[in-house]
Design an enzyme around this catalytic site. Structure first.
Site, mmCIF file in Angstrom:
data_model
loop_
_atom_site.group_PDB
_atom_site.id
_atom_site.type_symbol
_atom_site.label_atom_id
_atom_site.label_comp_id
_atom_site.label_asym_id
_atom_site.label_seq_id
_atom_site.Cartn_x
_atom_site.Cartn_y
_atom_site.Cartn_z
ATOM 1 N N THR A 277 -3.287 -0.708 -2.650
ATOM 2 C CA THR A 277 -3.793 -1.293 -3.892
ATOM 3 C C THR A 277 -4.664 -0.253 -4.588
ATOM 4 O O THR A 277 -5.688 0.172 -4.047
ATOM 5 C CB THR A 277 -4.626 -2.549 -3.596
ATOM 6 O OG1 THR A 277 -3.808 -3.500 -2.912
ATOM 7 C CG2 THR A 277 -5.148 -3.169 -4.889
ATOM 8 N N LYS B 290 -0.176 -6.198 -8.686
ATOM 9 C CA LYS B 290 -0.883 -6.358 -7.414
ATOM 10 C C LYS B 290 -2.324 -6.800 -7.661
ATOM 11 O O LYS B 290 -2.885 -7.599 -6.905
ATOM 12 C CB LYS B 290 -0.853 -5.055 -6.628
ATOM 13 C CG LYS B 290 -1.556 -5.130 -5.258
ATOM 14 C CD LYS B 290 -0.904 -6.155 -4.326
ATOM 15 C CE LYS B 290 -1.626 -6.272 -2.972
ATOM 16 N NZ LYS B 290 -1.518 -5.076 -2.145
#
Length: 318
Positions: free
Chosen positions: A110, A186
């Protein structure tokens, strides 16, 4: 160097690739295992030498990354954050400058969208494709090759990454031809996931103050409208008193921090996300940062003066 033919679990023939998975944590190890089972020559690398040895013992390929990099078709990077991703790719021992033209990096951490765009541009300057491919699904789905990948990149990048994606993922969302779109999605997912974990912990401990046991909470709410995937996955950890970190509290300080940084840059108010982050910060401050993220419930329990199911028998805590 020619690739070898191999067959998948259905007996279909394909060209086996040479793949390196960098980062053998709970997600990375599962990805590496899934790619290996699919018939690809798979190398695993991690700062933890024991994890590498374990992977080799299970059939993973051995080798030094610097020496094999030129022969790799794909590198899957499953590290903690943007800084580690950049170091793996372009640091002092960075792999991208050593890779052959036309090979591909699948970046799974991420990271902020602008970081993904920057890394993609730098990879392209070296003739290497970069797939912005954050993942979701947890360690169990990683081990089964059933992850969801929120991916963006050029058509050529997807083509280069397809053999590995087929091995590691059940669902690949193709979100555009520009890196950053996958990371943006995300961030949305992590906003919801982090909030849902904190909300689950709040509801479960609130229920305890009303005489509802944690196991009753799971049995009932998991079948009612108030459920969520995170509730069904994390609340049983609290019931079992098992805070072995599948995804640690500290992950959410990073991920929700990224979400709020993105929101701030766009002048977007995200008060619920901010409140959830503060609960994870409190959990880390109370010494639970390395525990499973369900340990955020301990913050609520301490504040309410209630006792969760046995927390850590090894440390003698209740």
């Amino acid at each position: 160097m020619l690739e070898a033919e191999s067959s998948d679990q259905n007996g279909d023939w394909f060209m086996a690739q040479k793949v390196a998975v960098i980062g053998l944590g709970s997600m990375g190890y599962g990805i590496a295992s899934s790619v290996r089972r699919a018939g690809h020559q798979t190398h695993g690398f991690d700062v933890n030498a024991a994890r590498v040895a374990e992977f080799v013992a299970e059939g993973g390929a051995a080798g030094d990354l610097a020496e094999i990099a030129i022969d790799l078709d794909a590198v899957v990077v499953v590290v903690l954050n943007a800084a580690q991703t950049e170091d793996v790719l372009f640091g002092a021992e960075g792999v991208v400058p050593k890779m052959k033209p036309g090979s591909v990096v699948l970046a799974c951490a991420t990271v902020p969208p602008e970081v993904a765009r920057d890394l993609a541009a730098r990879a392209l300057a070296n003739g290497v494709h970069y797939l912005d491919g954050p993942i979701s699904g947890g360690a169990a789905k990683a081990a089964m090759g059933q992850l969801s990948v929120m991916a963006s990149g050029s058509t050529a990048t997807f083509a280069a990454a397809r053999p590995v994606l087929d091995a590691m993922a059940e669902t690949v969302f193709e979100l555009g031809e520009t890196a950053g779109a996958g990371s943006a999605m995300k961030a949305v997912n992590q906003m919801l996931a982090g909030v849902h974990i904190a909300a689950m912990a709040e509801a479960l401990t609130f229920g305890m103050t009303q005489g509802i046991s944690p196991d009753e909470f799971v049995d009932v709410i998991s079948k009612c409208a108030g459920t969520s995937w995170m509730l069904e996955n994390r609340a049983p950890h609290i019931v079992a008193g098992d805070y072995t970190p599948h995804s640690a509290v500290n992950i959410w300080l990073k991920d929700l921090g990224i979400v709020l940084d993105i929101a701030k840059a766009d002048s977007f108010s995200a008060p619920i996300t901010a409140a959830a982050l503060q609960q994870f910060v409190a959990a880390a401050g109370q010494g639970f940062g390395g525990e499973d993220d369900a340990a955020v419930a301990k913050v609520y329990a301490r504040n309410a003066g209630i006792a969760l199911p046995s927390v850590d028998r090894r440390a003698g805590r209740k």
